[in-house]
Scaffold this active site. Structure first.
Site, PDB file in Angstrom:
ATOM      1  N   GLY C 154       0.829  -1.197   0.000  1.00  0.00           N
ATOM      2  CA  GLY C 154       0.000   0.000   0.000  1.00  0.00           C
ATOM      3  C   GLY C 154       0.865   1.250   0.000  1.00  0.00           C
ATOM      4  O   GLY C 154       2.017   1.229   0.438  1.00  0.00           O
ATOM      5  N   CYS C 155       0.285   2.356  -0.456  1.00  0.00           N
ATOM      6  CA  CYS C 155       1.065   3.587  -0.620  1.00  0.00           C
ATOM      7  C   CYS C 155       1.537   4.149   0.720  1.00  0.00           C
ATOM      8  O   CYS C 155       2.716   4.467   0.889  1.00  0.00           O
ATOM      9  CB  CYS C 155       0.253   4.611  -1.406  1.00  0.00           C
ATOM     10  SG  CYS C 155      -1.390   4.926  -0.745  1.00  0.00           S
ATOM     11  N   HIS C 156       0.609   4.258   1.700  1.00  0.00           N
ATOM     12  CA  HIS C 156       1.027   4.733   3.021  1.00  0.00           C
ATOM     13  C   HIS C 156       2.059   3.783   3.636  1.00  0.00           C
ATOM     14  O   HIS C 156       2.966   4.210   4.351  1.00  0.00           O
ATOM     15  CB  HIS C 156      -0.177   4.809   3.973  1.00  0.00           C
ATOM     16  CG  HIS C 156      -1.129   5.929   3.698  1.00  0.00           C
ATOM     17  ND1 HIS C 156      -0.779   7.246   3.847  1.00  0.00           N
ATOM     18  CD2 HIS C 156      -2.429   5.932   3.298  1.00  0.00           C
ATOM     19  CE1 HIS C 156      -1.825   8.024   3.554  1.00  0.00           C
ATOM     20  NE2 HIS C 156      -2.833   7.245   3.213  1.00  0.00           N
TER      21      HIS C 156
END
Lengths: 352, 352, 352, 352
Positions: C154-156
């Protein structure tokens, strides 16, 4: 008036951007009391569920749209709905004695055939529509003061017409030379899921849309023709720019008298708008920023003349949701009620 | 060429926005090697102190501007300076055999009197200036290929001229009807403390500036006149809009032959730009977004005809710092060197 | 490899923001050839109808999703779909011999029960899921090199884990003290109509979302626990800020040894990422801006120590659609293919 | 009071962002009359030359700063100046009987040594400074009501302290666990040419600044220590995000009693702020957006508890130029004058 000494008003279509402006403005208006919020998809919800920041200001909920109920409860009604719905509601509300202010295109046209061509809906309310007045107070103040039904102008139209009207009224330009390049933010697109209006898409970009076929064209032309005394076609091109609110209309036209200089035009504009407290003509050499108008009912106008080309360039800046929509509707209601047209309306933008 | 098989190039004025684009583009160019960065206020600093994100890409430092040193070290030099400085440097660099690409206005004008009037500086380098070629490859490709000195176009001029040139070259419009409404972001204002370019001021606002007197006007007119074969005056109005990069020029003009339809014009434009890989004519009904061009050397053009008014509306979108400045300069250098004009230049914007 | 000497690859879910990044990156990659674009709602359309600016780059159209066709045509497949769809497709594609890179959450979890709890979908592909490798190359490079199926982070999570990993791996902090305050732009919300992601709503505002219950929490904790050698809970809070791309993760943690100073930590981080070309540790006193990473596969990390509180503050900046999604997937494919992990990936952001 | 029945007030430092807010607010305040605008670099200019949109609202000009004149003409004076100047002016104004509200840091500290260390200026006005009250009405309302000199809080401090105060006052958290991650727009940087605040630089980016050494840290700690009854150190980190106005402070702290749930905390906060009309505690599950507070004196607070970590997360949103600066100063003056503290202050943001 109710016990509060204020007249009871309602909003149909309260959950959109037009609606939420009206809620704020009515809350702050000394002579109005908000007694009804109507909606379709949001019926049954407290308004503060849709706009949590208003939780401390109103405990009204959104109700289903029942014209009987609205007519009984309200003395004036704002219709803030997609095009083509108001014309099915206004007749019944007028019948009940309400003053009706429609923010859609339904009651803007003198000639319903023009509406039918550009908006694709057949109309059956011709008699009612004939009584409607175009709600641009700077041009039609007297007629508004006697109206029961007002068709409030489109946002681009308001900015464009306030910029160009003195020129046409006084016959200062060749009407067919008029070109209007308009720039607006995303809020004109409303509060609905729309890919082009996503921040991801609209930010860091600019583009034109509906070139040579935007529906505000015939509306602008109707008023321009009225002012010029003959049919006028205008070139109108809207652009979407990366900001929330505001419209800047840049109007180009060829002067009939090439001897006119900037200060002549400034004088003419100041005279034209002498009795219009919401229009501010800027000093020589100053051009308007849309930011100056945000949150207010003001229209700022700046003027330049190019002696090399004999053209005038007029720039007008408004808040599309205010002077271009909600606060202008209240300005109209003020006039319909015989009140001062500045009553209860904000005239100081916060800056920056 | 040096040991790397690349030609050594330098940038004077490396710390501004034009300069940092050039650094990025030269780093990615297969035939160029960056060997010199020059500056005034930043002399002595490592370039990565000015732009920390480039710390992993270059260990060059900014050096004081010494024309002797630059001329000895570089085969081509980009001058990315405020107006009025390049004309004091170019002669010496040309003398040393450098190819010179000037990003300022100094070498854009055929007639230096025009420059002197609009830019307020007296010039003494008339003989040199006469050898300069206007660096818009889509119009002057052949002359650029033989030039030693190129005056790279202004950003608004690039967008405006690519939009209007086919119309003037083919005599399709009445030239005096041309109106150019241009919209640009803040980066055109450069990397210097400036109140109107603060995010606090420029965001959430739009306004025109330098109306009827922007310095890009005579530059646009010079090329328009050249294409039309007689003197042409244009109405040019720039607007500042709240975004970093990009220019959209919306051009309005009256068609001489009202029988022409949109698809005719699209065909004419496609033919005009057939050999110009950086100009993309959009399909019927599609209008350009500046976002599409960001970070690339592309110009997207969309066309509309309004049969009601016999006007053509042409919209062109570029990145002001790329096709409007730095990457166009490299496109010119590619041509001057006899390389493919697309060599080493980005043609895919990231989106959104 | 095909005739082009490039390996044929496909994208399922090409019309979203992840997909359009992949299209751009694959077009520019020397060893990849894009041979398939798959979609659901956009099947049958030319890709250039969805993204007109790519009309000059690809004439591929979006095809319906047929796993048999994809498996026959592609050597590697990127799945860029909403959560819960990839796990129905990956098994068949692996069966056909494809390398599969999933950009959703489906293959990120060692323990499928965690996935089922947080994502609300029952899974039946346990054997396949066990072969999946978490696609964060800086931590799991060796395992990725041998994988057929990669679950891209995921990006975060990417920003958070790159910031905190050296601390946990070396035991420098008390793990339960870790607080991650993450800030992201709107593009993480995807290309779909969504009211909170409208420019009108998201611009000029900041707020937290999914506080104490964002789905990236268990994913971050899984890796943190792996690094620490025992279960670790983290406090993770995402915020939406008014920009298109980028994530800044600010990580706070208490140092076990209060004697450590900033330069000690910088040295430790530089050593930890010595073989990771995409992670850039910034010099002492410099903190990352997300803008520096836009359009690239880079992660910039800055470090501060507060001697008053014995805390370390680590800030990491990435482009959420690149290192946080699409380009990291290609970095993984580079490793799976035995190529240099920087191959074909952009490392220079344009600025500003 | 003057003839108008309003008290005459002045602003020193009127041309900055704090000043222009004060002008707007005083114009709309029923009990105040603006009689003096003072400035240094802008002395001699009409105010409408600096802010043309206010041309229709005020014909005041900016005057040179003459304390004798100010003291004679004004009953209350707002000092809106860079740090370190107010302390040279306040004594003379107090001497003349003026109430003084200082928007800088000069009169915020109980201990002038702290000021001298963090602000680098030696002070000689110890006796006067001892009489100053910290202008956060929600905490120090009674003392403000008797003050002649108020040191108005910093913008980050206002948001942070309103979020954390109930926790410290009631002893609900371990004070040393408190971490404040604050996000602000560019207007906090003031109206001066500054490269990092250019739209070109600040837009599309986020980064932390002054990590572990921001001057608002000791100010927050002074009040936290006062509330806790012992010295408290906090971790405070400001971030610049791409918007004009607004602060969101996200506060993390460990609960002493892990049995407390979200609704308990909501009840405690509601009770704590029961007599504070400007603080709005949001319902369970709703988190504040800074946009909701723009243009108003409001502070919106949302609360979450993470039962997995025993932490509370409190988010508070204000307008940095209003509750964080100018309108809070007027709230203080209202209290000093014995008026209702909501008098004349805006409580409805426009939206969106």
């Amino acid at each position: 008036m109710g016990d509060s000494g204020r007249i009871p008003v309602g909003i149909v279509g309260a959950s959109g951007y037009g609606g939420v402006q009206l809620v704020r403005l009515i809350q702050d208006h000394p002579n109005l009391e908000l007694v009804y919020l109507g909606g379709d998809s949001t019926a049954g919800k407290p308004f503060s569920e849709i706009y949590p920041h208003l939780g401390h200001q109103t405990d009204l909920g959104v109700e289903a749209i029942d014209l009987e109920v609205i007519g009984n409860r309200c003395q004036a009604v704002f219709l803030s709905l997609p095009n083509g719905l108001a014309c099915d509601m206004a007749p019944a509300l007028l019948e009940k004695g309400c003053k009706v202010l429609d923010l859609s295109a339904d009651y803007r046209f003198d000639n319903l055939e023009t509406y039918e061509v550009w908006y694709g809906k057949q109309r059956t309310d011709h008699a009612i529509a004939e009584t409607a007045v175009y709600g641009l107070p700077e041009l039609y103040r007297d007629r508004i003061s006697e109206a029961q039904l007002v068709g409030c102008p489109g946002c681009h139209c308001t900015a464009s017409l306030l910029a160009i009207s003195p020129l046409l009224k006084q016959g200062l330009i060749t009407p067919e030379s008029a070109i209007i390049d308009s720039k607006t933010g995303t809020s004109g697109g409303g509060r609905k899921g729309s890919i082009p209006m996503l921040l991801s898409e609209a930010d860091q970009s600019v583009g034109a849309y509906n070139v040579a076929r935007h529906r505000h064209t015939p509306e602008i032309e109707q008023v321009c023709s009225d002012l010029a005394g003959h049919e006028v076609l205008v070139q109108f091109t809207p652009h979407l720019i990366p900001m929330i609110r505001g419209i800047l209309a840049t109007v180009y036209a060829t002067l009939r008298d090439p001897g006119l200089v900037r200060d002549d035009l400034l004088t003419i504009y100041q005279a034209f708008y002498r009795s219009s407290p919401w229009v501010k003509i800027l000093p020589s050499g100053t051009y308007p920023q849309t930011k100056w108008a945000l949150g207010t009912n003001l229209c700022y106008i700046g003027i330049e003349v190019d002696p090399r080309t004999d053209r005038i360039i007029v720039m007008s800046a408004i808040d599309n949701l205010m002077k271009g929509q909600a606060s202008q509707a209240i300005q109209c209601l003020n006039i319909m009620m015989g009140w001062d047209e500045t009553l209860g309306l904000p005239q100081l933008s916060f800056y920056p």
